[in-house]
Scaffold this motif. Sequence first.
Motif, PDB file in Angstrom:
ATOM      1  N   GLN A  12      10.099  -2.680   7.715  1.00 15.38           N
ATOM      2  CA  GLN A  12      11.452  -3.199   7.862  1.00 15.38           C
ATOM      3  C   GLN A  12      11.603  -4.613   7.297  1.00 15.38           C
ATOM      4  OE1 GLN A  12      13.907  -1.300   8.814  1.00 15.38           O
ATOM      5  NE2 GLN A  12      12.500   0.399   9.172  1.00 15.38           N
ATOM      6  N   SER A  13      10.485  -5.270   7.036  1.00  9.78           N
ATOM      7  CA  SER A  13      10.534  -6.642   6.526  1.00  9.78           C
ATOM      8  C   SER A  13      10.834  -6.715   5.036  1.00  9.78           C
ATOM      9  CB  SER A  13       9.194  -7.344   6.801  1.00  9.78           C
ATOM     10  OG  SER A  13       8.910  -7.389   8.176  1.00  9.78           O
ATOM     11  N   TYR A  14      10.837  -5.562   4.337  1.00  8.27           N
ATOM     12  CA  TYR A  14      10.944  -5.574   2.884  1.00  8.27           C
ATOM     13  C   TYR A  14      12.027  -4.623   2.382  1.00  8.27           C
ATOM     14  CZ  TYR A  14       6.372  -7.626   3.700  1.00  8.27           C
ATOM     15  OH  TYR A  14       5.357  -8.410   4.167  1.00  8.27           O
ATOM     16  N   THR A  15      12.621  -5.008   1.254  1.00 12.09           N
ATOM     17  CA  THR A  15      13.559  -4.117   0.566  1.00 12.09           C
ATOM     18  C   THR A  15      12.931  -3.513  -0.682  1.00 12.09           C
ATOM     19  OG1 THR A  15      14.503  -5.893  -0.794  1.00 12.09           O
ATOM     20  CG2 THR A  15      15.513  -5.489   1.384  1.00 12.09           C
ATOM     21  N   ALA A  16      11.816  -4.102  -1.155  1.00 11.15           N
ATOM     22  CA  ALA A  16      11.166  -3.592  -2.363  1.00 11.15           C
ATOM     23  C   ALA A  16       9.681  -3.934  -2.348  1.00 11.15           C
ATOM     24  CB  ALA A  16      11.820  -4.171  -3.617  1.00 11.15           C
ATOM     25  N   LEU A  17       8.884  -3.055  -2.968  1.00 13.33           N
ATOM     26  CA  LEU A  17       7.443  -3.249  -3.068  1.00 13.33           C
ATOM     27  C   LEU A  17       7.012  -3.082  -4.526  1.00 13.33           C
ATOM     28  CD1 LEU A  17       6.272  -1.057  -0.033  1.00 13.33           C
ATOM     29  CD2 LEU A  17       6.693  -3.535  -0.043  1.00 13.33           C
ATOM     30  N   PHE A  18       6.064  -3.917  -4.938  1.00 14.06           N
ATOM     31  CA  PHE A  18       5.477  -3.825  -6.276  1.00 14.06           C
ATOM     32  C   PHE A  18       4.001  -3.498  -6.114  1.00 14.06           C
ATOM     33  CE2 PHE A  18       3.833  -6.519 -10.049  1.00 14.06           C
ATOM     34  CZ  PHE A  18       3.793  -5.408 -10.886  1.00 14.06           C
ATOM     35  N   PHE A  19       3.581  -2.328  -6.610  1.00 17.94           N
ATOM     36  CA  PHE A  19       2.199  -1.869  -6.471  1.00 17.94           C
ATOM     37  C   PHE A  19       1.410  -2.157  -7.750  1.00 17.94           C
ATOM     38  CE2 PHE A  19       4.494   0.538  -3.334  1.00 17.94           C
ATOM     39  CZ  PHE A  19       3.605   0.675  -2.275  1.00 17.94           C
ATOM     40  N   ALA A  20       0.149  -2.528  -7.570  1.00 17.40           N
ATOM     41  CA  ALA A  20      -0.699  -2.899  -8.703  1.00 17.40           C
ATOM     42  C   ALA A  20      -1.075  -1.715  -9.583  1.00 17.40           C
ATOM     43  CB  ALA A  20      -1.969  -3.583  -8.207  1.00 17.40           C
ATOM     44  N   SER A  21      -0.836  -0.494  -9.121  1.00 17.07           N
ATOM     45  CA  SER A  21      -1.143   0.694  -9.928  1.00 17.07           C
ATOM     46  C   SER A  21      -0.238   1.847  -9.528  1.00 17.07           C
ATOM     47  CB  SER A  21      -2.609   1.110  -9.767  1.00 17.07           C
ATOM     48  OG  SER A  21      -2.832   1.667  -8.480  1.00 17.07           O
ATOM     49  N   ASP A  22      -0.068   2.791 -10.446  1.00 16.97           N
ATOM     50  CA  ASP A  22       0.691   4.000 -10.142  1.00 16.97           C
ATOM     51  C   ASP A  22       0.066   4.775  -8.992  1.00 16.97           C
ATOM     52  OD1 ASP A  22       2.273   3.373 -12.325  1.00 16.97           O
ATOM     53  OD2 ASP A  22       1.276   4.777 -13.684  1.00 16.97           O
ATOM     54  N   LEU A  23      -1.267   4.829  -8.975  1.00 13.94           N
ATOM     55  CA  LEU A  23      -1.949   5.615  -7.954  1.00 13.94           C
ATOM     56  C   LEU A  23      -1.643   5.085  -6.558  1.00 13.94           C
ATOM     57  CD1 LEU A  23      -3.863   7.950  -7.368  1.00 13.94           C
ATOM     58  CD2 LEU A  23      -5.772   6.376  -7.602  1.00 13.94           C
ATOM     59  N   LEU A  24      -1.694   3.768  -6.376  1.00 15.88           N
ATOM     60  CA  LEU A  24      -1.355   3.186  -5.076  1.00 15.88           C
ATOM     61  C   LEU A  24       0.091   3.500  -4.710  1.00 15.88           C
ATOM     62  CD1 LEU A  24      -2.999  -0.369  -5.202  1.00 15.88           C
ATOM     63  CD2 LEU A  24      -3.814   1.627  -3.950  1.00 15.88           C
ATOM     64  N   ALA A  25       0.984   3.403  -5.686  1.00 14.68           N
ATOM     65  CA  ALA A  25       2.404   3.625  -5.430  1.00 14.68           C
ATOM     66  C   ALA A  25       2.688   5.064  -5.022  1.00 14.68           C
ATOM     67  CB  ALA A  25       3.219   3.265  -6.668  1.00 14.68           C
ATOM     68  N   VAL A  26       2.109   6.021  -5.730  1.00 12.90           N
ATOM     69  CA  VAL A  26       2.391   7.429  -5.446  1.00 12.90           C
ATOM     70  C   VAL A  26       1.834   7.841  -4.090  1.00 12.90           C
ATOM     71  CG1 VAL A  26       1.905   9.789  -6.188  1.00 12.90           C
ATOM     72  CG2 VAL A  26       2.634   8.086  -7.855  1.00 12.90           C
ATOM     73  N   GLN A  27       0.661   7.322  -3.730  1.00  9.42           N
ATOM     74  CA  GLN A  27       0.127   7.601  -2.396  1.00  9.42           C
ATOM     75  C   GLN A  27       1.071   7.059  -1.321  1.00  9.42           C
ATOM     76  OE1 GLN A  27      -4.415   7.174  -2.005  1.00  9.42           O
ATOM     77  NE2 GLN A  27      -3.992   6.101  -3.914  1.00  9.42           N
ATOM     78  N   ALA A  28       1.609   5.865  -1.562  1.00 12.00           N
ATOM     79  CA  ALA A  28       2.535   5.269  -0.597  1.00 12.00           C
ATOM     80  C   ALA A  28       3.823   6.075  -0.502  1.00 12.00           C
ATOM     81  CB  ALA A  28       2.835   3.827  -0.997  1.00 12.00           C
ATOM     82  N   ILE A  29       4.345   6.513  -1.637  1.00 11.18           N
ATOM     83  CA  ILE A  29       5.574   7.306  -1.635  1.00 11.18           C
ATOM     84  C   ILE A  29       5.395   8.573  -0.808  1.00 11.18           C
ATOM     85  CG2 ILE A  29       7.045   8.749  -3.102  1.00 11.18           C
ATOM     86  CD1 ILE A  29       6.881   6.597  -5.227  1.00 11.18           C
ATOM     87  N   SER A  30       4.224   9.188  -0.929  1.00  8.69           N
ATOM     88  CA  SER A  30       3.955  10.396  -0.139  1.00  8.69           C
ATOM     89  C   SER A  30       4.032  10.092   1.354  1.00  8.69           C
ATOM     90  CB  SER A  30       2.564  10.944  -0.496  1.00  8.69           C
ATOM     91  OG  SER A  30       2.258  12.088   0.285  1.00  8.69           O
ATOM     92  N   LYS A  31       3.437   8.969   1.756  1.00 11.90           N
ATOM     93  CA  LYS A  31       3.479   8.563   3.168  1.00 11.90           C
ATOM     94  C   LYS A  31       4.915   8.241   3.597  1.00 11.90           C
ATOM     95  CE  LYS A  31      -0.764   8.543   4.863  1.00 11.90           C
ATOM     96  NZ  LYS A  31      -1.140   9.209   6.144  1.00 11.90           N
ATOM     97  N   PHE A  32       5.666   7.567   2.743  1.00  7.80           N
ATOM     98  CA  PHE A  32       7.048   7.227   3.071  1.00  7.80           C
ATOM     99  C   PHE A  32       7.896   8.488   3.220  1.00  7.80           C
ATOM    100  CE2 PHE A  32       6.312   3.084   0.500  1.00  7.80           C
ATOM    101  CZ  PHE A  32       5.628   2.539   1.579  1.00  7.80           C
ATOM    102  N   HIS A  33       7.621   9.464   2.361  1.00 10.29           N
ATOM    103  CA  HIS A  33       8.352  10.731   2.452  1.00 10.29           C
ATOM    104  C   HIS A  33       8.082  11.409   3.796  1.00 10.29           C
ATOM    105  CE1 HIS A  33      10.199  14.503   1.197  1.00 10.29           C
ATOM    106  NE2 HIS A  33       9.104  15.127   1.595  1.00 10.29           N
ATOM    107  N   GLU A  34       6.828  11.421   4.212  1.00  9.83           N
ATOM    108  CA  GLU A  34       6.486  12.016   5.509  1.00  9.83           C
ATOM    109  C   GLU A  34       7.207  11.308   6.652  1.00  9.83           C
ATOM    110  OE1 GLU A  34       2.265  11.803   5.898  1.00  9.83           O
ATOM    111  OE2 GLU A  34       1.860  13.214   4.262  1.00  9.83           O
ATOM    112  N   ALA A  35       7.409  10.002   6.502  1.00  9.05           N
ATOM    113  CA  ALA A  35       8.090   9.212   7.540  1.00  9.05           C
ATOM    114  C   ALA A  35       9.609   9.217   7.365  1.00  9.05           C
ATOM    115  CB  ALA A  35       7.566   7.777   7.517  1.00  9.05           C
ATOM    116  N   LYS A  36      10.097  10.023   6.392  1.00  5.54           N
ATOM    117  CA  LYS A  36      11.534  10.161   6.119  1.00  5.54           C
ATOM    118  C   LYS A  36      12.178   8.827   5.717  1.00  5.54           C
ATOM    119  CE  LYS A  36      11.982  14.135   9.255  1.00  5.54           C
ATOM    120  NZ  LYS A  36      11.506  15.001   8.178  1.00  5.54           N
ATOM    121  N   ILE A  37      11.449   8.068   4.925  1.00  2.28           N
ATOM    122  CA  ILE A  37      11.968   6.816   4.373  1.00  2.28           C
ATOM    123  C   ILE A  37      12.421   7.091   2.943  1.00  2.28           C
ATOM    124  CG2 ILE A  37      11.374   4.459   3.696  1.00  2.28           C
ATOM    125  CD1 ILE A  37       9.245   4.580   5.968  1.00  2.28           C
TER     126      ILE A  37
END
Length: 340
Positions: free
Chosen positions: A244-269
């Motif tokens: 909730q503290s952030y409106t945007a995130l910058f990931f150092a690699s695509d792999l880190l970002a896609v793993q995070a997106i999967s987790k966010f999807h599970e959490a319905k974000i």
Amino acid sequence: MTTIKDIAAMTGVSPTTVANVIHGRVGKVSKETQDKVNKALKETNYTAHMGGRLLAKHGSKIIGVIIQDSTAVTDHVYDNPYQGEFLQAVERSISDAGYFMMFRRISTVEEGLRLVEMWNLEGLIISGSHIKEVEVWREKLNVPVVFLDMYQQGKQLSQMNVGIDDYHGGCLAGKYLMKNGHKRVAFLAQAGEEEIIEGLDAVRGQGFIDTFVSGQCDAKWLPVPAMRKDYHTYLDDFIATKIQSYTALFFASDLLAVQAISKFHEAKIGIPSELSIISFDGTLLSQYAVPRLTVIKQNVIAKANAAIQLVLQAIKEGKNNLSSVSIPVELIIGESVTKI
């Protein structure tokens, strides 16, 4: 390391006979002698100096490509699409130059030195080594060595290094998020020693953070665990306590970002309706992600070509101190960032 002379002494035959058996020249070697030598080779776990087999008037024509990291046994570096895309590009460049590629993943300098000696490599390209080991490599190698993405005190090595404009890439990501109204942002990258972001990731992050500092915004560094299972645990905690503290995130690699997106999807974000994302690399993974990622893209083919040309020039000129090369990056706009 067992030598041909050792095998000869064990079997009572000449070193020449042992060499003939190793190299398949057995026309004048009896079956009994062949069996005796092969048995000794197997029992001593003998490894032939393959360079000797391939060495011709113009050398072995083999260039080594090494990925060095301390998790070489336990982690899955090949799952990172950047590595696959780079290896494909560098193999093509080496082949087009009339050379052969010897690829190996190692965890220590000693492993790499043994590889160079065993195969009589003419040149070496190293990715992932720590800056503290650069001089060790250079002192112990008698062939040209090109490093990839190597930084020392925030600056790329001035000689025999091929990198990209990481700092500018971080600035591009920051400016694009700022343009879209984002002021509460964070940079996420794998932590190195003492849980500090190091090397090229630190330079990418610095460009990103500096952009927001100049804009009087709130930008944070967020070191994440290097091991995948620990990273997933980190993401669970991040979703529960920090997102909730952030409106945007910058990931150092695509792999880190896609793993995070999967987790966010599970959490319905919702991405980007609730959280915008940019990543670095621009691999195929970013193009197939849902939503398609906005990325800072590095030109992997240009990077591979530059590394090969640098090592070939060093081989030809007998030098190991040629000027480094920096490849530009670009912002590719996808669907993972929204205006607020």
